[in-house]
Design a protein around this motif. Structure first.
Motif, short mmCIF file in Angstrom:
data_model
loop_
_atom_site.label_atom_id
_atom_site.label_comp_id
_atom_site.label_asym_id
_atom_site.label_seq_id
_atom_site.Cartn_x
_atom_site.Cartn_y
_atom_site.Cartn_z
N ASN A 95 0.83 -1.20 0.00
CA ASN A 95 0.00 0.00 0.00
C ASN A 95 0.86 1.26 0.00
O ASN A 95 0.57 2.24 -0.70
CB ASN A 95 -0.92 0.01 1.22
CG ASN A 95 -2.00 -1.04 1.13
OD1 ASN A 95 -2.17 -1.70 0.11
ND2 ASN A 95 -2.74 -1.22 2.22
N SER A 150 1.13 3.97 -3.11
CA SER A 150 0.69 5.35 -2.86
C SER A 150 1.81 6.34 -3.16
O SER A 150 1.56 7.42 -3.71
CB SER A 150 0.22 5.51 -1.41
OG SER A 150 -0.95 4.76 -1.18
N ARG A 191 -7.75 -0.61 -3.26
CA ARG A 191 -7.33 0.74 -3.65
C ARG A 191 -8.54 1.58 -4.03
O ARG A 191 -9.61 1.06 -4.31
CB ARG A 191 -6.35 0.70 -4.82
CG ARG A 191 -6.93 0.13 -6.11
CD ARG A 191 -5.88 0.10 -7.21
NE ARG A 191 -4.78 -0.77 -6.84
CZ ARG A 191 -3.48 -0.43 -6.96
NH1 ARG A 191 -3.17 0.76 -7.42
NH2 ARG A 191 -2.53 -1.26 -6.64
N PRO A 246 -4.14 2.64 -0.66
CA PRO A 246 -3.50 3.12 -1.89
C PRO A 246 -4.53 3.69 -2.85
O PRO A 246 -5.69 3.25 -2.86
CB PRO A 246 -2.84 1.87 -2.46
CG PRO A 246 -3.58 0.73 -1.88
CD PRO A 246 -4.02 1.18 -0.52
N TRP A 247 -4.13 4.65 -3.62
CA TRP A 247 -5.02 5.28 -4.58
C TRP A 247 -4.28 5.48 -5.89
O TRP A 247 -3.05 5.41 -5.95
CB TRP A 247 -5.53 6.63 -4.05
CG TRP A 247 -4.43 7.60 -3.73
CD1 TRP A 247 -3.76 7.72 -2.54
CD2 TRP A 247 -3.84 8.56 -4.61
NE1 TRP A 247 -2.80 8.69 -2.61
CE2 TRP A 247 -2.83 9.23 -3.89
CE3 TRP A 247 -4.07 8.92 -5.93
CZ2 TRP A 247 -2.06 10.24 -4.44
CZ3 TRP A 247 -3.29 9.94 -6.49
CH2 TRP A 247 -2.31 10.58 -5.74
#
Length: 772
Positions: free
Chosen positions: A174, A178, A472, A489-490
């Motif tokens: 994650n 990110s 995500r 996370p994105w």
């Protein structure tokens, strides 16, 4: 496979190794490596992974040093050597580039497209450059962002450190994903190097590729080999799927929702396949060299196990498409190469202000071979799957098929479950602020099961009762004002998806074409269906780069995708055109005929501005259909028009059965259509629509167009037009002569069908609007 701490240190140090290049451009008091050390130390203060962040900062500090490594132990010195070698291979464009002096408004990133050439000599085509900006600013206004951005290196410095410092997860996957997203936002539009090198590679692409090579080299060493794998995915059958109607005469008011849902589903499918590959091979987002709505390029370490997994991945992906049978499928293939084929500079310094010498011959051959393999797979879909034990999926007939697609049995409302789902997501995505949440497990608005892995998507913010691990957050085309959860996370996913709305609902095709009412009912205008793609894309990749490196390839792909999603969304919105699909370099749009013509003109203008290279061209075709004409057949006609443009030497448009170069259309014919309309309006009663119809009759015998379907030719159009004008037009002699001289020019009359038809269509549209 659990990621070791050493690997985590190497990956993160590689991804952040040139972070100091941001700070050195507004503070020249230190070298960029020393600034990078300071920035990582600042991030470390609030990071839960402090136990290895100190090691990361030291690798960043020493990534250009040969001496003074006393603060590194033997293990970290080995990691440093991998980082240096990966940096050298990723930075073939900039090795040992000087930091340079602080500039008030630079350095700026020049467009990679301006360096591409299919000629024998590689000469930069223009001086085009992007303004210093974050990707967020570009997405907000992709056409005019350069006029409004106030971003500078000091702002980018602060934003990058603050955003990474806010990440509050101790999950390395994650965290690293990110960090990758943050760097993409802040460093996509600033150059990696500029003093000795041409500043055409974004810092983001250099950082990501360095991290990918370093991670792959580390794992390859563990497997006792010196090889990597490059994996390519390519979705096929997209247009047939999006526009598929089993019984076109039954098209309903949910047709636009279904098409919208299918277009989004294409993007979701590609994203799921990429995530499946990453999960199966234990990779990260840094391994994805580029990703768009119909395909991706992924770098992975080689091992016998990974190659066996890829064979299984391809079989499971084929199984997924066969089971769902939506008329699309994904070709997957890969090429194994030695790390030595990745281009690297031959010398450490060059006194000239230009790129350093590299040999990319083997890398070009490697990519060409990969594309050849992929094309063979595309020509024989499901061949591996059919050869295995799963042939029972083929054969048999559906006795009660869905009328909307004809592919699956109907469930309710005469439609199958797949089509009903597509209608739902087509409507919901318009009300969710373009946020999608991916979870592992069932429970979302749409789910995908590939092999033993399940991926679901919630359109909108995640629901508290969602069943499954949040993987995500995906933001379509824009970032929110602030991230709501720095532990998840994105990413940004770019997609061409504009659709005209009416009070929060998608407009139907009838809404788009409806003009008004007459005594006998509704009045509809003609529909225009637009198809376009970028010319010579494959050749541009294999031959167009003066130096073909992985960051250059990644940068060109991403900048191309940005235009064919974000810029096109903006143009479609201004033109009130339904952007059915746009991804990679392929566009489909529809709307009221004259709106589509306007859209094509604006698109060509902005295309030239974005790429600033006359050797990068776009061909297009426009089909003219009635409102009730089956859209699927209209797409076929538009495809035929596009092929006519390609046969015209490319860089062309075919509209109203007229094929011409884009420059002819944009610079002369488009304006002439408006002029003919204005003249016939002004001289109504003397020089009306019958004059425009005469032009079309003369075009049937056009002496400048060779076609067996046109019959006998007239020698010249001059006498016919002069006689008609003199007989019917009582205006000023000079005005008549000026118009006549313009029309009868060979390079104008050759294409007279377009402006005459446009003027007729415009007059008919106006007559409908006033209810005549």
């Amino acid at each position: 496979m659990e990621t070791s701490e050493d690997e985590k240190v190497l990956i993160l140090a590689s991804l952040l190794h040139d972070l100091g290049k941001i700070r050195v451009r507004h503070d020249s008091g230190k070298r960029h490596a020393e600034h990078g050390y300071d920035m990582v130390q600042e991030i470390m203060k609030s990071n839960p992974n402090r136990n290895y962040m100190d090691r990361v900062s030291k690798l960043v500090k020493h990534h250009h040093d040969q001496y003074g490594l006393d603060d590194l132990d033997e293990k970290d010195r080995e990691l440093l050597e991998i980082l240096k070698d990966s940096d050298r291979k990723s930075a073939a464009h900039e090795r040992e580039d000087r930091d340079g002096q602080v500039q008030n408004d630079g350095p700026k990133l020049t467009k990679i497209s301006t360096y591409l050439s299919l000629g024998k000599k590689f000469e930069k085509n223009s001086t085009g450059a992007f303004p210093i900006a974050t990707e967020e600013e570009v997405l907000e206004d992709p056409i005019n962002f350069g006029r409004s951005t106030s971003t500078n290196y000091r702002i980018i410095d602060k934003k990058t450190v603050e955003e990474i410092s806010r990440l509050n997860t101790d999950n390395f996957e994650n965290f690293i994903n990110s960090v990758n997203s943050i760097l993409r936002n802040t460093t996509s539009y600033i150059p990696s190097a500029f003093f000795y090198s041409n500043p055409n590679i974004p810092l983001y692409d250099h950082l990501k590729v360095t991290a990918a090579i370093a991670m792959c080299r580390y794992r390859s060493k563990l497997s006792n080999n010196n090889k990597f794998i490059l994996i390519k995915t390519d979705l096929s059958g997209i247009q047939n799927y999006i526009f598929r109607y089993f019984r076109s005469e039954q098209a309903d008011d949910k047709g636009t929702k279904r098409i919208r849902g299918r277009s989004l589903r294409v993007s979701m499918t590609t994203r799921v396949i990429v995530q499946y590959i990453l999960d199966e091979l234990n990779l990260f987002d840094i391994n994805v060299m580029w990703l768009n709505s119909d395909g991706a390029l992924i770098m992975a370490p080689y091992s016998d196990e990974n190659e066996q997994k890829l064979e299984e991945i391809r079989r499971e992906v084929s199984r997924f498409f066969i089971e769902h049978d939506r008329g699309i499928w994904c070709a997957i293939d890969w090429q194994v190469g030695d790390y030595e084929i990745i281009p690297a500079v031959k010398n450490e310094r060059n006194e000239k202000n230009g790129d350093l010498e590299i040999d990319d011959t083997d890398f070009r051959k490697f990519l060409d071979s990969l594309m050849e393999k992929l094309n063979r797979v595309k020509r024989a879909p499901f061949s591996d799957f059919i050869r295995s034990q799963y042939s029972e999926f083929f054969g048999g007939e559906i006795t009660d098929p869905c009328w909307a697609c004809g592919l699956n049995p109907k469930k309710s409302d005469e439609k199958c479950e797949e089509c009903l789902t597509e209608e739902i997501i087509g409507q919901k995505i318009m009300k969710t602020d373009d946020q999608i949440t991916m979870i592992g497990g069932y429970g979302g608005d749409i789910s995908f099961k590939i092999g033993e892995r399940i991926y679901s998507f919630f359109l909108g913010e995640i629901k508290p009762m969602a069943n499954g691990e949040i993987r995500r957050i995906i933001y379509l085309n824009k970032l929110p004002d602030r991230m709501k959860d720095y532990g998840v996370p994105w990413e940004i996913f770019l997609t061409g998806n504009f659709a005209p709305m009416n009070e929060g609902n998608l407009k139907t095709f009838e809404d788009i074409l409806k003009i008004g009412k007459r005594k006998n009912g509704r009045e509809y205008f003609y529909m225009g269906i637009y198809k376009a793609d970028l010319d010579n894309m494959g050749t541009l990749i294999s031959e167009g780069f003066p130096k073909l490196t992985m960051p250059a390839y990644a940068a060109f792909s991403r900048q191309t995708t940005t235009f064919f999603t974000q810029a096109i969304n903006s143009i479609a919105m201004d033109s009130n055109v339904y952007l059915v699909y746009s991804g990679g370099d392929d566009v489909s749009a529809l709307g009221s005929l004259l709106d589509v013509v306007e859209f094509s003109k604006r698109l060509q203008t902005e295309f030239k501005k974005w790429f600033e290279n006359d050797e990068i061209t776009l061909s297009s075709g426009i089909a003219t259909t009635h409102a009730k004409f089956p859209t699927r057949r209209g797409i076929d006609i538009a495809e035929e028009a596009l092929e006519m443009s390609k046969m015209n030497g490319k860089d062309s448009i075919t509209v109203f059965e007229t094929t011409m170069k884009n420059s002819t259309f944009a610079d002369r014919m488009y304006g002439l259509g408006q002029e003919l309309k204005n003249v016939t309006d002004k001289m109504a009663g003397q020089l009306g629509i019958s004059f425009l119809q005469l032009l079309l009759k003369l075009d049937d015998k056009n002496p400048y167009v060779k076609s067996p379907s046109r019959g006998s030719e007239i020698f010249f159009p001059d006498h016919y037009l002069y006689y008609y004008i003199e007989r019917n037009w009582k205006g000023e002699e000079k005005e008549k002569q000026d118009l006549l001289r313009e029309i009868v020019k060979e390079d104008v009359f050759r294409f007279i069908r377009y402006p005459a038809t446009w003027a007729i269509m415009k007059k008919r549209q106006e007559a409908m609007q006033i209810g005549e």
